[in-house]
Design an enzyme around this catalytic site. Structure first.
Site, PDB file in Angstrom:
ATOM      1  N   GLU A 256      55.825  39.213   1.698  1.00 27.12           N
ATOM      2  CA  GLU A 256      56.201  38.317   2.793  1.00 27.12           C
ATOM      3  C   GLU A 256      56.924  37.083   2.248  1.00 27.12           C
ATOM      4  O   GLU A 256      57.922  36.628   2.820  1.00 27.12           O
ATOM      5  CB  GLU A 256      54.960  37.889   3.572  1.00 27.12           C
ATOM      6  CG  GLU A 256      55.277  36.964   4.741  1.00 27.12           C
ATOM      7  CD  GLU A 256      54.050  36.554   5.540  1.00 27.12           C
ATOM      8  OE1 GLU A 256      54.167  35.612   6.340  1.00 27.12           O
ATOM      9  OE2 GLU A 256      52.984  37.180   5.357  1.00 27.12           O
ATOM     10  N   ASN A 380      55.095  25.288   1.010  1.00 25.18           N
ATOM     11  CA  ASN A 380      55.646  25.199  -0.340  1.00 25.18           C
ATOM     12  C   ASN A 380      54.718  24.445  -1.285  1.00 25.18           C
ATOM     13  O   ASN A 380      54.746  24.669  -2.503  1.00 25.18           O
ATOM     14  CB  ASN A 380      57.025  24.551  -0.297  1.00 25.18           C
ATOM     15  CG  ASN A 380      58.092  25.523   0.196  1.00 25.18           C
ATOM     16  OD1 ASN A 380      57.772  26.662   0.566  1.00 25.18           O
ATOM     17  ND2 ASN A 380      59.338  25.099   0.205  1.00 25.18           N
TER      18      ASN A 380
END
Length: 391
Positions: A256, A380
């Site tokens: 993913e 992130n």
């Protein structure tokens, strides 16, 4: 129907060696579909907050759904480069509305990799034709990237589970026919051992969908909240084994995250191509914007950085094909390329001037649509944490 102006891709500095002739033939089919069936109707999708349901069937007829699934389950049994091509062509036209990749490369993978024979036979052929739309429901209000903290419960009652809870930010949620849902099935002190995955059909009593969420960007994508109020689900819908959900999620998250890297690399290339074309045509002080040194230098910087991203992503795909992609490489592709794509789009908006802030221009839409890539699939910041653990 909106007008369509898709610039030609900027040639790669380095040759791409991933694809053969069959791949390129598939690319042409995917390109025609996105150019004729998706991109021209973007305003319509954004107004209704989802694409037309019949497009899932059209994509299935063309072999664009679940193509990497085995032929016995309705797929074409091809490699993941075909998935990469689909994502690149989607990004090329600036489509943020269709959820085909999540359906084909995430939901279908869970069923194929962890489902039993009956589950595969029941759902994968329908997903390949577009008869059934799939979603995956992990995130909950308040949990974000912390999958071990989910509160949606599945309590045993005879041959069934009784599911209660809710999920949020679910792509394909509004149109989905089935959802792979992360639920809490145990009370172990090790929270990861309490997570299981259930296949839940959308027509089950107590399973309801909220209206599509009003997002900053990606307005045409049917992202919504899902609610489970005493939903009775047979134990035969358990995916894999009870308590193995977290492990299954971790195994699939690498791909993913790689998908996000692919989409962001192609999205950055598309944004740059749009900006090169615009700056060549736009006049300022009697000459093209592209003729100014600042513009040339900015374009040069972006082209170099986009090429670096492309090279890294392509190298990661080589590892994917050999089933050797490491966790840290997938996390890097997700974090670094999504950061870069946002940086590139921001620079491209600046080079467009005031028109870069007008939604009639593709770069303004890209400015809105690119941002969530730094959030979903694990933020992130989480990617950096995972990378740091390997040092």
């Amino acid at each position: 129907m909106s007008t369509l102006n898709i610039p030609k891709p900027i040639p790669s500095m380095l040759p791409r060696t991933l694809f053969n002739e069959e791949h390129e033939q598939f690319r042409q089919t995917a390109r025609r579909f996105f150019e004729t069936e998706i991109a021209p109707y973007r305003e319509k999708w954004e107004e209704q907050q989802h694409i037309d349901r019949q497009l899932w069937n059209k994509a299935g007829e063309l072999g664009l759904l679940c193509c990497t699934m085995p032929e016995e389950y309705g797929g074409s049994g091809v490699d993941r480069l075909y998935s990469m091509i689909l994502m690149e062509e989607q990004a090329r036209v600036g489509d943020s509305s269709s959820g085909f990749s999540l359906h084909s490369d995430i939901v279908a993978n869970y069923l194929n990799n962890f489902g039993n024979e009956q589950q595969k036979i029941t759902w994968l052929p329908k997903m390949a034709t577009g008869e059934a739309v799939g979603a995956i429901a992990m995130t909950e209000p308040g949990t974000g990237s912390d999958l071990q903290a989910i509160r949606t419960t599945a309590v045993e009652e005879g041959d069934d589970y009784i599911v209660n809870g809710s999920k949020i930010f679910i792509t394909n949620g509004y149109l989905c026919d089935i959802a792979v849902v992360a639920v809490k099935t145990g009370k172990s002190e090790n929270a990861a051992q309490n997570v299981s995955l259930l296949i839940i059909e959308a027509d089950r009593a107590g399973f309801t969908k909220g209206k599509p969420l009003k997002k900053v960007g990606m307005h045409g994508q049917d992202t919504c909240e899902l609610f489970f109020d005493n939903v009775r689900v047979p134990k035969s819908n358990l995916l894999g084994m009870e308590g193995m959900g977290f492990i299954m999620l971790m195994k699939e998250l690498a791909w993913e995250r790689m998908m996000i890297g692919i989409i962001c690399a192609a999205g950055a290339e598309s944004a740059l191509a749009c900006t090169v074309e615009y700056t060549k045509q736009r006049k300022a002080f009697g000459k093209s914007v592209a003729s100014f040194q600042n513009t040339r230098f900015k374009l040069a910087e972006m082209r170099a950085e986009v090429q670096i991203a492309r090279t890294f992503v392509d190298q990661c795909m080589q590892q994917v094909l050999k089933n050797e992609l490491s966790i840290e490489a997938a996390c890097t592709a997700k974090y670094w390329v999504s950061d870069l794509a946002c940086k590139v789009v921001d620079e491209c908006v600046q080079l467009h001037g005031g028109y870069g802030y007008m939604l009639e221009y593709p770069i303004a839409r890209a400015y809105l649509d690119m941002r969530p890539n730094r959030i979903y699939g694990g933020t992130n910041e989480i990617m950096k944490e995972l990378i740091s653990r390997t040092i």
